[in-house]
Write a protein that holds these residues in place. Structure first.
Motif, PDB file in Angstrom:
ATOM      1  N   SER A   1       0.837  -1.210   0.000  1.00  0.00           N
ATOM      2  CA  SER A   1       0.000   0.000   0.000  1.00  0.00           C
ATOM      3  C   SER A   1       0.864   1.249   0.000  1.00  0.00           C
ATOM      4  CB  SER A   1      -0.943  -0.004   1.203  1.00  0.00           C
ATOM      5  OG  SER A   1      -0.207   0.063   2.410  1.00  0.00           O
ATOM      6  N   THR A   2       2.027   1.200   0.657  1.00  0.00           N
ATOM      7  CA  THR A   2       2.926   2.349   0.660  1.00  0.00           C
ATOM      8  C   THR A   2       3.503   2.549  -0.722  1.00  0.00           C
ATOM      9  OG1 THR A   2       3.513   1.849   2.952  1.00  0.00           O
ATOM     10  CG2 THR A   2       4.973   3.329   1.765  1.00  0.00           C
ATOM     11  N   ILE A   3       3.867   1.473  -1.398  1.00  0.00           N
ATOM     12  CA  ILE A   3       4.418   1.571  -2.745  1.00  0.00           C
ATOM     13  C   ILE A   3       3.355   2.106  -3.705  1.00  0.00           C
ATOM     14  CG2 ILE A   3       5.246   0.200  -4.708  1.00  0.00           C
ATOM     15  CD1 ILE A   3       6.688  -1.582  -2.685  1.00  0.00           C
ATOM     16  N   SER A   4       2.119   1.687  -3.565  1.00  0.00           N
ATOM     17  CA  SER A   4       1.078   2.178  -4.479  1.00  0.00           C
ATOM     18  C   SER A   4       0.789   3.648  -4.231  1.00  0.00           C
ATOM     19  CB  SER A   4      -0.181   1.334  -4.336  1.00  0.00           C
ATOM     20  OG  SER A   4      -0.734   1.487  -3.047  1.00  0.00           O
ATOM     21  N   VAL A   5       0.925   4.136  -2.985  1.00  0.00           N
ATOM     22  CA  VAL A   5       0.719   5.560  -2.697  1.00  0.00           C
ATOM     23  C   VAL A   5       1.860   6.364  -3.289  1.00  0.00           C
ATOM     24  CG1 VAL A   5       0.685   7.239  -0.812  1.00  0.00           C
ATOM     25  CG2 VAL A   5      -0.619   5.122  -0.602  1.00  0.00           C
ATOM     26  N   ILE A   6       3.066   5.860  -3.232  1.00  0.00           N
ATOM     27  CA  ILE A   6       4.240   6.578  -3.768  1.00  0.00           C
ATOM     28  C   ILE A   6       4.184   6.641  -5.274  1.00  0.00           C
ATOM     29  CG2 ILE A   6       6.746   6.467  -3.999  1.00  0.00           C
ATOM     30  CD1 ILE A   6       6.869   5.245  -1.242  1.00  0.00           C
ATOM     31  N   SER A   7       3.739   5.590  -5.934  1.00  0.00           N
ATOM     32  CA  SER A   7       3.731   5.618  -7.393  1.00  0.00           C
ATOM     33  C   SER A   7       2.469   6.196  -7.867  1.00  0.00           C
ATOM     34  CB  SER A   7       3.874   4.242  -7.986  1.00  0.00           C
ATOM     35  OG  SER A   7       3.011   3.314  -7.404  1.00  0.00           O
TER      36      SER A   7
END
Length: 112
Positions: A106-112
């Motif tokens: 979820s953190t990676i999807s928020v960053i990208s």
């Protein structure tokens, strides 16, 4: 504690019971009833039988065999409990790892 002594004591008491029956029968003035004689004889022979079994088991070291068997059963129970505990711990660790991976995703999807 000793099965041999316990067996010897039971045989001794059984002998006393049977001897008292013979003494009662020898007294012609006061003969016991048939029921009394039957109960007394049955008790004496039962004590003899139980005492004999205890003597044999004591001589053949059944007590040590029983203790060995009980220790083995206890060891198996402890092993089973430890295995269940480790399985539960593994499930908890897996769930924690899945949650961590989910939060990373979820953190990676928020960053990208």
């Amino acid at each position: 504690k000793s099965w041999v002594l316990r067996g010897g004591f039971l045989v001794f008491v059984g002998t006393l019971v049977l001897a008292s029956l013979q003494l009662d029968e020898a007294d012609t003035a006061d003969r016991p009833s048939e029921t009394y004689r039957l109960v007394n004889a049955s008790t004496g022979y039962a004590l003899w039988g139980c005492g004999g079994v205890y003597l044999c088991m004591g001589v053949l070291c059944f007590r040590r065999l029983k203790a060995f068997y009980m220790a083995r059963v206890k060891k198996k129970k402890l092993f089973k409990a430890e295995r269940q505990y480790l399985s539960a711990q593994k499930v908890r660790a897996t769930a924690t790892a899945i949650e961590a991976i989910g939060s990373i995703n979820s953190t990676i999807s928020v960053i990208s």
